[in-house]
Scaffold this motif. Structure first.
Motif, mmCIF file in Angstrom:
data_model
loop_
_atom_site.group_PDB
_atom_site.id
_atom_site.type_symbol
_atom_site.label_atom_id
_atom_site.label_comp_id
_atom_site.label_asym_id
_atom_site.label_seq_id
_atom_site.Cartn_x
_atom_site.Cartn_y
_atom_site.Cartn_z
ATOM 1 N N LYS A 1 -15.238 10.619 24.414
ATOM 2 C CA LYS A 1 -16.480 10.575 23.634
ATOM 3 C C LYS A 1 -17.398 11.750 23.966
ATOM 4 N N THR A 2 -16.824 12.858 24.387
ATOM 5 C CA THR A 2 -17.602 14.075 24.613
ATOM 6 C C THR A 2 -17.042 15.172 23.732
ATOM 7 N N GLY A 3 -17.762 16.249 23.598
ATOM 8 C CA GLY A 3 -17.308 17.350 22.774
ATOM 9 C C GLY A 3 -16.260 18.224 23.428
ATOM 10 N N VAL A 4 -16.001 18.025 24.701
ATOM 11 C CA VAL A 4 -15.059 18.878 25.414
ATOM 12 C C VAL A 4 -13.769 18.148 25.792
ATOM 13 N N ASP A 5 -13.506 17.019 25.171
ATOM 14 C CA ASP A 5 -12.310 16.247 25.497
ATOM 15 C C ASP A 5 -11.072 16.937 24.917
ATOM 16 N N PRO A 6 -10.146 17.403 25.761
ATOM 17 C CA PRO A 6 -8.967 18.089 25.229
ATOM 18 C C PRO A 6 -8.003 17.143 24.510
ATOM 19 N N LEU A 7 -8.064 15.851 24.788
ATOM 20 C CA LEU A 7 -7.176 14.910 24.112
ATOM 21 C C LEU A 7 -7.635 14.587 22.693
ATOM 22 N N ALA A 8 -8.874 14.954 22.346
ATOM 23 C CA ALA A 8 -9.392 14.666 21.017
ATOM 24 C C ALA A 8 -8.837 15.626 19.978
ATOM 25 N N THR B 1 -9.109 8.753 23.831
ATOM 26 C CA THR B 1 -10.271 9.525 23.399
ATOM 27 C C THR B 1 -11.407 8.639 22.925
ATOM 28 N N GLU B 2 -11.124 7.402 22.615
ATOM 29 C CA GLU B 2 -12.178 6.459 22.227
ATOM 30 C C GLU B 2 -12.797 5.780 23.434
ATOM 31 N N GLY B 3 -12.394 6.151 24.623
ATOM 32 C CA GLY B 3 -12.957 5.571 25.844
ATOM 33 C C GLY B 3 -12.258 4.298 26.263
#
Length: 135
Positions: free
Chosen positions: A85-92, A115-117
């Motif tokens: 849930k951040t803008g820097v998540d590489p899995l997103a 990526t959804e926490g």
């Protein structure tokens, strides 16, 4: 400060030695206090091993299992991906494809829960297993 410009006798060594001295003094005081308490006249003496009662293995096992389940149970609810849930998540960053009329396939199917926490309990296969093993 450059390495060659440092003073030859840094103050940090004096503080380190003072800290070690205080630590050693504290350990000596605490050790002397523990020895004095153990040598007190009213202190209880441990019983010999042959006078102890037998341990109930079933109760000990049940207690250990209860402790482990209650200790590890909350770990199943912890967020697995700290960057979720951040803008820097590489899995997103997902990629997908679709061939003809088949269902689209992508990496979001695998990383979507993370990526959804999501936690371990939210995963499709591992979640039900952990719910059965840990409360």
């Amino acid at each position: 400060m450059a390495r060659h410009a440092q003073p030859k006798t840094p103050r940090r060594g004096v503080l380190f030695k003072a800290g070690l001295g205080v630590t050693a003094a504290g350990a000596a005081v605490l050790g002397a206090a523990a020895a004095a308490q153990a040598a007190a006249p009213g202190a209880s003496v441990p019983l010999p091993v042959d006078s102890l009662t037998r341990t109930d293995a079933g109760a000990a096992g049940a207690g250990a299992l209860a402790g482990v389940t209650h200790g590890l149970g909350p770990l199943t609810r912890l967020q697995l991906d700290p960057l979720a849930k951040t803008g820097v998540d590489p899995l997103a960053n997902g990629i997908g494809t679709q061939v003809a009329d088949f269902k689209p396939v992508g990496t979001d199917l695998v990383t979507g829960h993370l990526t959804e926490g999501g936690a371990v309990a939210d995963l499709p296969v591992a979640g039900p297993l952990t719910q059965k093993l840990l409360p």
